[in-house]
Design a protein around this motif. Structure first.
Motif, mmCIF file in Angstrom:
data_model
loop_
_atom_site.group_PDB
_atom_site.id
_atom_site.type_symbol
_atom_site.label_atom_id
_atom_site.label_comp_id
_atom_site.label_asym_id
_atom_site.label_seq_id
_atom_site.Cartn_x
_atom_site.Cartn_y
_atom_site.Cartn_z
ATOM 1 N N LEU A 201 66.814 33.076 29.676
ATOM 2 C CA LEU A 201 66.978 32.340 30.759
ATOM 3 C C LEU A 201 66.664 32.946 32.125
ATOM 4 N N SER A 202 67.186 34.290 32.043
ATOM 5 C CA SER A 202 67.025 35.139 33.043
ATOM 6 C C SER A 202 65.717 35.715 33.201
ATOM 7 N N GLY A 203 64.932 35.947 32.163
ATOM 8 C CA GLY A 203 63.636 36.428 32.067
ATOM 9 C C GLY A 203 63.649 38.048 31.637
ATOM 10 N N GLU A 204 65.066 38.408 31.275
ATOM 11 C CA GLU A 204 65.397 39.972 30.843
ATOM 12 C C GLU A 204 64.267 39.983 29.621
ATOM 13 N N VAL A 205 63.983 38.942 28.907
ATOM 14 C CA VAL A 205 63.331 39.130 27.669
ATOM 15 C C VAL A 205 62.206 38.019 27.747
ATOM 16 N N ASP A 206 61.407 38.066 26.979
ATOM 17 C CA ASP A 206 60.305 37.074 26.934
ATOM 18 C C ASP A 206 60.655 35.711 26.529
ATOM 19 N N GLY A 207 61.354 35.863 25.132
ATOM 20 C CA GLY A 207 61.707 34.638 24.417
ATOM 21 C C GLY A 207 63.008 35.071 23.507
ATOM 22 N N GLY A 208 63.199 34.161 22.584
ATOM 23 C CA GLY A 208 64.118 34.343 21.574
ATOM 24 C C GLY A 208 64.051 33.108 20.571
ATOM 25 N N THR A 209 64.443 33.385 19.471
ATOM 26 C CA THR A 209 64.652 32.179 18.439
ATOM 27 C C THR A 209 66.053 32.171 17.924
ATOM 28 N N LEU A 210 66.708 31.223 18.693
ATOM 29 C CA LEU A 210 68.078 31.259 18.865
ATOM 30 C C LEU A 210 68.583 29.560 18.432
ATOM 31 N N VAL A 219 66.339 24.177 28.226
ATOM 32 C CA VAL A 219 64.975 23.592 27.763
ATOM 33 C C VAL A 219 64.934 22.258 28.593
ATOM 34 N N LYS A 220 66.164 21.405 28.775
ATOM 35 C CA LYS A 220 66.100 20.109 29.385
ATOM 36 C C LYS A 220 66.025 20.403 30.800
ATOM 37 N N ALA A 221 66.301 21.412 31.348
ATOM 38 C CA ALA A 221 66.479 21.769 32.730
ATOM 39 C C ALA A 221 65.173 22.453 33.255
ATOM 40 N N GLY A 222 64.315 22.552 32.217
ATOM 41 C CA GLY A 222 62.799 23.180 32.470
ATOM 42 C C GLY A 222 62.867 24.716 32.580
ATOM 43 N N LYS A 223 64.023 25.399 32.380
ATOM 44 C CA LYS A 223 64.176 26.959 32.412
ATOM 45 C C LYS A 223 63.632 27.717 31.260
ATOM 46 N N ILE A 224 63.735 27.075 30.174
ATOM 47 C CA ILE A 224 63.231 27.698 29.068
ATOM 48 C C ILE A 224 62.183 26.688 28.290
ATOM 49 N N THR A 225 61.014 27.349 28.074
ATOM 50 C CA THR A 225 59.880 26.397 27.344
ATOM 51 C C THR A 225 60.056 26.384 25.907
ATOM 52 N N PRO A 226 60.315 25.249 25.076
ATOM 53 C CA PRO A 226 60.427 24.817 23.717
ATOM 54 C C PRO A 226 58.962 25.101 23.166
#
Length: 329
Positions: A201-210, A219-226
């Protein structure tokens, strides 16, 4: 003076009575002790707020009302579930200390840790509750919009991917992707699913599988791209997101199994008593609704079926881990 026949009848009657007493004593010795006879501790091997914690509290609330004894959730995260599992493995086998968590302590950790503080036989599954997939998501700053974009980018450059810790399902998935899809993901472990999601969420990492429930609000808030889910079927909570299998990446299918375990030498009669109580609590509509909200598929396996479920997962993950060389010091 009593006749021989009378004395013989009297003697046989005494022997029969003694036999009944012996049989009653034997039956009593096999009867499981009253459970629970004091407060029950649910040791959750992952941080508060995660799926296993939520499940433990939902079931504990039902059982507390039913039995009139406190059911306390005690979070003991660390070492991919090993800390909490070890505490329960060394507890009295009286049903008053049970482990809540995920399958990794028996399906992943034995293959990646040089040594564990407990043996596989020190714990045995009481109930396999449910299973769920993971959600693959990235921070919008990556510019990645689709799984195809991600796959191309992850093959061309290194990408940092968070997980809930060494030995967690997200850690295994990173290795699965690197060997199965030729990606260049770099694993970044955190202390649980929630901080791993926060890192994305903070951009500290590129992504995750969680775990999907932790990712979905962002995701619903548009802050993480699924991009995809790792389950065989699409998520009920995010039905618009494709599965990895639909994207031609069936080798990257993965699931998390949620379960309750007891000390390995817990008497079988007591195991059956507890399994019945927990499965009945899990069947309650309010608990089933919570399971659905967590994007899980209910399983409710006990006894040999539960043990077989873990054994098959352990064999499967063991082959992947040996192929990737995944280890934890």
């Amino acid at each position: 003076m009593k006749s021989f026949a009378t004395r013989r009848a009297w003697l046989l009657g005494c022997l029969a009575a003694l036999g009944c007493i012996g049989a009653s004593a034997q039956t009593a010795s096999q009867t499981p002790p009253a459970w629970p006879s004091k407060p029950v501790k649910f040791v959750n091997s992952w941080p508060a707020g995660g799926p296993s914690d939520i499940l433990a509290r939902a079931v504990g609330d039902v059982l507390q009302k039913q039995f009139g004894q406190p059911f306390i959730v005690d979070n003991k995260p660390g070492a991919a579930g090993n800390v909490g599992a070890d505490l329960v493995a060394k507890s009295a086998p009286d049903g008053h200390t049970l482990a809540w968590g995920i399958d990794t302590t028996h399906t992943i950790n034995p293959h990646i840790y040089k040594s564990l503080p407990f043996k596989d036989s020190d714990l045995k599954p009481l109930v396999v509750i449910s299973s769920s997939g993971l959600l693959l998501g990235v921070h919008p700053s990556t510019g990645i919009k689709t799984a195809k974009d991600w796959l191309q980018a992850a093959r061309e450059r290194s990408m940092n991917f968070s997980s809930g810790g060494n030995g967690s399902p997200g850690h295994l998935w990173v290795n699965m992707a690197n060997i199965g899809a030729s990606t260049r993901l770099v694993h970044v472990p955190y202390r649980g699913n929630t901080p791993a999601v926060m890192a994305v969420l903070s951009g500290e990492v590129d992504g995750g599988t969680l775990a999907t429930p932790g990712m979905l609000p962002h995701v619903k808030a548009g802050k993480i791209t699924p991009l995809a889910v790792t389950s065989q079927k699409r998520s009920r909570l995010a039905p618009e997101v494709p599965t990895v299998g639909e994207l031609g990446l069936k080798d990257l299918e993965s699931e998390v199994v949620y379960l309750v375990m007891a000390p390995g030498n817990t008497p079988e009669a007591l195991m059956q008593t507890m399994a019945k109580a927990i499965t009945e609590a899990l069947a309650r509509p309010e608990v089933q609704a919570r399971i659905n909200d967590l994007d899980m598929r209910y399983e409710g396996l006990t006894g040999n079926a539960a043990a077989s479920r873990l054994k098959k997962l352990s064999d499967h993950y063991g082959r992947i881990i040996r192929a990737t060389g995944m280890k934890v010091d």
